[in-house]
Design a protein around this motif. Structure first.
Motif, PDB file in Angstrom:
ATOM      1  N   LEU A   1      29.950  35.927  26.050  1.00 28.96           N
ATOM      2  CA  LEU A   1      29.927  34.610  26.699  1.00 28.96           C
ATOM      3  C   LEU A   1      31.351  34.075  26.860  1.00 28.96           C
ATOM      4  N   ILE A   2      31.777  33.900  28.101  1.00 30.57           N
ATOM      5  CA  ILE A   2      33.103  33.348  28.400  1.00 30.57           C
ATOM      6  C   ILE A   2      32.906  31.976  29.016  1.00 30.57           C
ATOM      7  N   LEU A   3      33.328  30.948  28.298  1.00 39.86           N
ATOM      8  CA  LEU A   3      33.214  29.571  28.767  1.00 39.86           C
ATOM      9  C   LEU A   3      34.580  29.155  29.307  1.00 39.86           C
ATOM     10  N   ASP A   4      34.689  29.077  30.614  1.00 38.95           N
ATOM     11  CA  ASP A   4      35.982  29.010  31.288  1.00 38.95           C
ATOM     12  C   ASP A   4      36.262  27.606  31.827  1.00 38.95           C
ATOM     13  N   SER A   5      37.227  26.942  31.200  1.00 38.32           N
ATOM     14  CA  SER A   5      37.658  25.617  31.661  1.00 38.32           C
ATOM     15  C   SER A   5      39.046  25.662  32.284  1.00 38.32           C
ATOM     16  N   ALA A   6      39.506  26.849  32.653  1.00 38.69           N
ATOM     17  CA  ALA A   6      40.834  27.004  33.239  1.00 38.69           C
ATOM     18  C   ALA A   6      40.841  26.490  34.679  1.00 38.69           C
ATOM     19  N   ASP A   7      42.044  26.375  35.238  1.00 35.02           N
ATOM     20  CA  ASP A   7      42.173  25.928  36.629  1.00 35.02           C
ATOM     21  C   ASP A   7      41.631  26.998  37.580  1.00 35.02           C
ATOM     22  N   ASP A   8      41.481  26.623  38.837  1.00 33.87           N
ATOM     23  CA  ASP A   8      40.825  27.500  39.817  1.00 33.87           C
ATOM     24  C   ASP A   8      41.521  28.856  39.922  1.00 33.87           C
ATOM     25  N   ARG A   9      42.839  28.847  40.012  1.00 36.18           N
ATOM     26  CA  ARG A   9      43.581  30.101  40.188  1.00 36.18           C
ATOM     27  C   ARG A   9      43.374  31.012  38.982  1.00 36.18           C
ATOM     28  N   THR A  10      43.503  30.459  37.791  1.00 37.49           N
ATOM     29  CA  THR A  10      43.342  31.254  36.567  1.00 37.49           C
ATOM     30  C   THR A  10      41.917  31.755  36.436  1.00 37.49           C
ATOM     31  N   ARG A  11      40.966  30.888  36.754  1.00 43.01           N
ATOM     32  CA  ARG A  11      39.559  31.287  36.667  1.00 43.01           C
ATOM     33  C   ARG A  11      39.252  32.419  37.643  1.00 43.01           C
ATOM     34  N   GLY A  12      39.911  32.399  38.795  1.00 40.29           N
ATOM     35  CA  GLY A  12      39.745  33.488  39.745  1.00 40.29           C
ATOM     36  C   GLY A  12      40.240  34.811  39.169  1.00 40.29           C
ATOM     37  N   GLU A  13      41.360  34.752  38.452  1.00 41.02           N
ATOM     38  CA  GLU A  13      41.864  35.960  37.786  1.00 41.02           C
ATOM     39  C   GLU A  13      40.854  36.462  36.756  1.00 41.02           C
ATOM     40  N   HIS A  14      40.269  35.530  36.026  1.00 41.62           N
ATOM     41  CA  HIS A  14      39.266  35.915  35.032  1.00 41.62           C
ATOM     42  C   HIS A  14      38.045  36.550  35.699  1.00 41.62           C
ATOM     43  N   THR A  15      37.644  35.993  36.826  1.00 38.16           N
ATOM     44  CA  THR A  15      36.492  36.542  37.542  1.00 38.16           C
ATOM     45  C   THR A  15      36.745  37.992  37.944  1.00 38.16           C
ATOM     46  N   ARG A  16      37.965  38.267  38.431  1.00 43.15           N
ATOM     47  CA  ARG A  16      38.313  39.640  38.805  1.00 43.15           C
ATOM     48  C   ARG A  16      38.357  40.552  37.578  1.00 43.15           C
ATOM     49  N   THR A  17      38.827  40.024  36.454  1.00 43.20           N
ATOM     50  CA  THR A  17      38.850  40.810  35.221  1.00 43.20           C
ATOM     51  C   THR A  17      37.443  41.167  34.773  1.00 43.20           C
ATOM     52  N   VAL A  18      36.544  40.179  34.814  1.00 42.48           N
ATOM     53  CA  VAL A  18      35.153  40.411  34.418  1.00 42.48           C
ATOM     54  C   VAL A  18      34.503  41.443  35.342  1.00 42.48           C
ATOM     55  N   ALA A  19      34.774  41.332  36.645  1.00 42.59           N
ATOM     56  CA  ALA A  19      34.176  42.260  37.605  1.00 42.59           C
ATOM     57  C   ALA A  19      34.633  43.698  37.359  1.00 42.59           C
ATOM     58  N   ALA A  20      35.830  43.851  36.792  1.00 45.54           N
ATOM     59  CA  ALA A  20      36.383  45.187  36.559  1.00 45.54           C
ATOM     60  C   ALA A  20      35.952  45.791  35.223  1.00 45.54           C
ATOM     61  N   LEU A  21      35.255  45.029  34.402  1.00 46.37           N
ATOM     62  CA  LEU A  21      34.829  45.560  33.102  1.00 46.37           C
ATOM     63  C   LEU A  21      33.802  46.668  33.303  1.00 46.37           C
ATOM     64  N   PRO A  22      33.963  47.790  32.640  1.00 48.11           N
ATOM     65  CA  PRO A  22      32.985  48.874  32.806  1.00 48.11           C
ATOM     66  C   PRO A  22      31.645  48.498  32.188  1.00 48.11           C
ATOM     67  N   PRO A  23      30.548  48.727  32.888  1.00 43.24           N
ATOM     68  CA  PRO A  23      29.234  48.393  32.310  1.00 43.24           C
ATOM     69  C   PRO A  23      28.944  49.264  31.094  1.00 43.24           C
ATOM     70  N   HIS A  24      28.246  48.665  30.133  1.00 36.71           N
ATOM     71  CA  HIS A  24      27.880  49.418  28.931  1.00 36.71           C
ATOM     72  C   HIS A  24      26.515  48.944  28.467  1.00 36.71           C
ATOM     73  N   GLN A  25      25.652  49.897  28.121  1.00 36.62           N
ATOM     74  CA  GLN A  25      24.320  49.546  27.646  1.00 36.62           C
ATOM     75  C   GLN A  25      24.429  48.704  26.377  1.00 36.62           C
ATOM     76  N   GLY A  26      23.704  47.583  26.367  1.00 36.49           N
ATOM     77  CA  GLY A  26      23.723  46.703  25.207  1.00 36.49           C
ATOM     78  C   GLY A  26      24.726  45.579  25.309  1.00 36.49           C
ATOM     79  N   VAL A  27      25.489  45.524  26.417  1.00 39.94           N
ATOM     80  CA  VAL A  27      26.472  44.449  26.604  1.00 39.94           C
ATOM     81  C   VAL A  27      26.185  43.735  27.921  1.00 39.94           C
ATOM     82  N   THR A  28      25.953  42.424  27.853  1.00 40.19           N
ATOM     83  CA  THR A  28      25.742  41.598  29.038  1.00 40.19           C
ATOM     84  C   THR A  28      26.820  40.528  29.069  1.00 40.19           C
TER      85      THR A  28
END
Length: 429
Positions: free
Chosen positions: A39-66
């Motif tokens: 669970l990532i609760l993101d209160s960063a500014d728009d630009r930083t949050r966009g970077e986080h979104t790209r980081t999350v999208a690049a995370l490799p999927p793994h069984q047992g992790v949502t």
């Protein structure tokens, strides 16, 4: 399968931390068979949050992790639904306590607790964005290794698995309610510059978080221990103790709670106040609930914004508000310690009603000690000169408001605690 919430509240750029946290989640799923809700609760500014979104999208999927990545708007929508479903009075006030416009270490963790309840989790494992994992033999040292196996289970079952058991056998039937360690590296509070400028002033200021009636020798010992965590020694091997965990030995960047704790009592929602997220450490200890203290300490560092022209006075104000909050918390902690097992119900769960009573009664204490604290801070910061003296000028103009806020913060905490069981129930459904 044990479903757990690995939580990261953040308001700053931390893509590296998100990637590292995902690796810990994978470790928990792979080695313990856990169902990890990251669970990532993101209160960063728009630009930083966009970077986080790209980081999350690049995370490799793994069984047992949502992975759940929520910006403040998504968090607000969830909170509105939970508050409406709970049918509690003053919904707008409750929403401000849960998602205030200012920084609140307690409120961001409370949102993690409430979302963990909605996700059906059995425990919350909290990390911070200004910290990182140690490396040992080239591999990250994940705290979840000690957190996962025993939370919620009778302490007697964990006794054989730890390095050392230091628990009264009479408490062995109670559930393991906390697992945690501390940090190494920089002070947990960014005030090392004060020590470098004037050691005597540092001792005077840091000593102000002790009760006003403490003798000087005891106050000095507290100063030497304060905000230092586990020092600087690197991890070399595992050690764990089953015990009543001393709150001074655990940091909130490195802790896990069983749901029977955080679903009963929240954290103080005070804004612009450091240390507002440590209350449950004291509650677990004083109620006589067992915990596991381990040595997988996280490495702490400070981000530079706290030392900028705008960040410096904001952070110093949080530190002063922390000092003022202790007038009330020391009163509550003293009476929690005296009450002991009286804080628990017949099912060995903490009693929110007792906490509400203690908090409300604490607001009647004499403010004279806090006036003394503000006087001492003013004198100390003027000795330091420069931007500390300028902050003292600003503090002088805010004195009465700060005194009022410190008391109001406790009243808000009591109100939220009273509403908390209904909010948890609403979140679950």
């Amino acid at each position: 399968m044990n479903r757990v919430c690995l939580a990261l509240p953040t308001n700053r750029a931390c893509s590296a931390t998100i990637t590292a946290l995902h690796a810990e989640a994978v470790h928990a799923a792979r080695h313990f068979g856990a169902d990890v809700q990251l669970l990532i609760l993101d209160s960063a500014d728009d630009r930083t949050r966009g970077e986080h979104t790209r980081t999350v999208a690049a995370l490799p999927p793994h069984q047992g992790v949502t992975v759940h990545h929520y910006d403040e708007e998504a968090q607000r929508d969830f909170l509105r639904q939970a508050i409406r479903k709970a049918g509690l009075p003053g919904p707008d006030h409750l929403l401000r306590l849960m998602l205030p416009p200012a920084v609140s270490y307690g409120a961001c963790t409370n949102r993690a607790f409430l979302l963990a309840a909605a996700l059906g989790c059995d425990s919350v494992h909290r990390r911070d964005s200004d910290s990182t994992y140690q490396l040992h033999a080239g591999r990250p040292v994940f705290p979840v290794h000690h957190e996962l196996p025993w939370l919620g289970r009778p302490a007697a079952e964990a006794a054989a698995a730890v390095t050392r058991a230091d628990l009264d056998p009479a408490l062995a039937h109670r559930p393991v309610s906390l697992a945690g360690a501390s940090f190494i590296g920089e002070l947990s509070v960014d005030i090392a510059e004060i020590r470098r400028l004037d050691e005597a002033v540092y001792h005077d200021v840091v000593g102000l978080w002790a009760p006003g009636d403490w003798p000087e020798e005891r106050r000095r010992a507290l100063v030497e221990e304060s905000f230092t965590g586990a020092g600087t020694a690197a991890f070399t091997g595992d050690h764990s103790t089953l015990t009543l965990v001393d709150p001074m030995r655990v940091d909130m960047c490195n802790v896990a709670f069983d749901r029977a704790v955080y679903e009963r009592v929240p954290l103080p929602p005070a804004t612009d106040t450091i240390g507002s997220d440590y209350f449950l450490l004291h509650l677990v200890h004083d109620a006589g609930l067992p915990g596991i203290l381990h040595n997988r300490h996280i490495e702490n560092f400070h981000t530079p914004e706290r030392r900028t022209d705008t960040g410096f006075p904001a952070y110093q104000r949080r530190f002063v508000k922390f000092l003022l909050s202790m007038l009330y918390f020391h009163d509550v902690y003293e009476r929690m310690a005296a009450e002991g097992a009286g804080l628990l119900d017949e099912r060995q769960r903490v009693r929110p009603d007792r906490i509400v009573t203690l908090l409300r009664e604490s607001t009647a204490v004499d403010r004279a000690e806090n006036i003394w604290r503000l006087d001492r801070v003013d004198t100390a910061y003027r000795k330091l000169g420069g931007r500390y003296a300028a902050f003292a000028d600003r503090l002088g103009a805010e004195r009465e408001g700060l005194l009022d806020q410190a008391a109001r913060d406790i009243e808000d905490f009591a109100h939220l605690t009273e509403c908390w069981p209904a909010l948890i129930k609403a979140a679950r459904t």
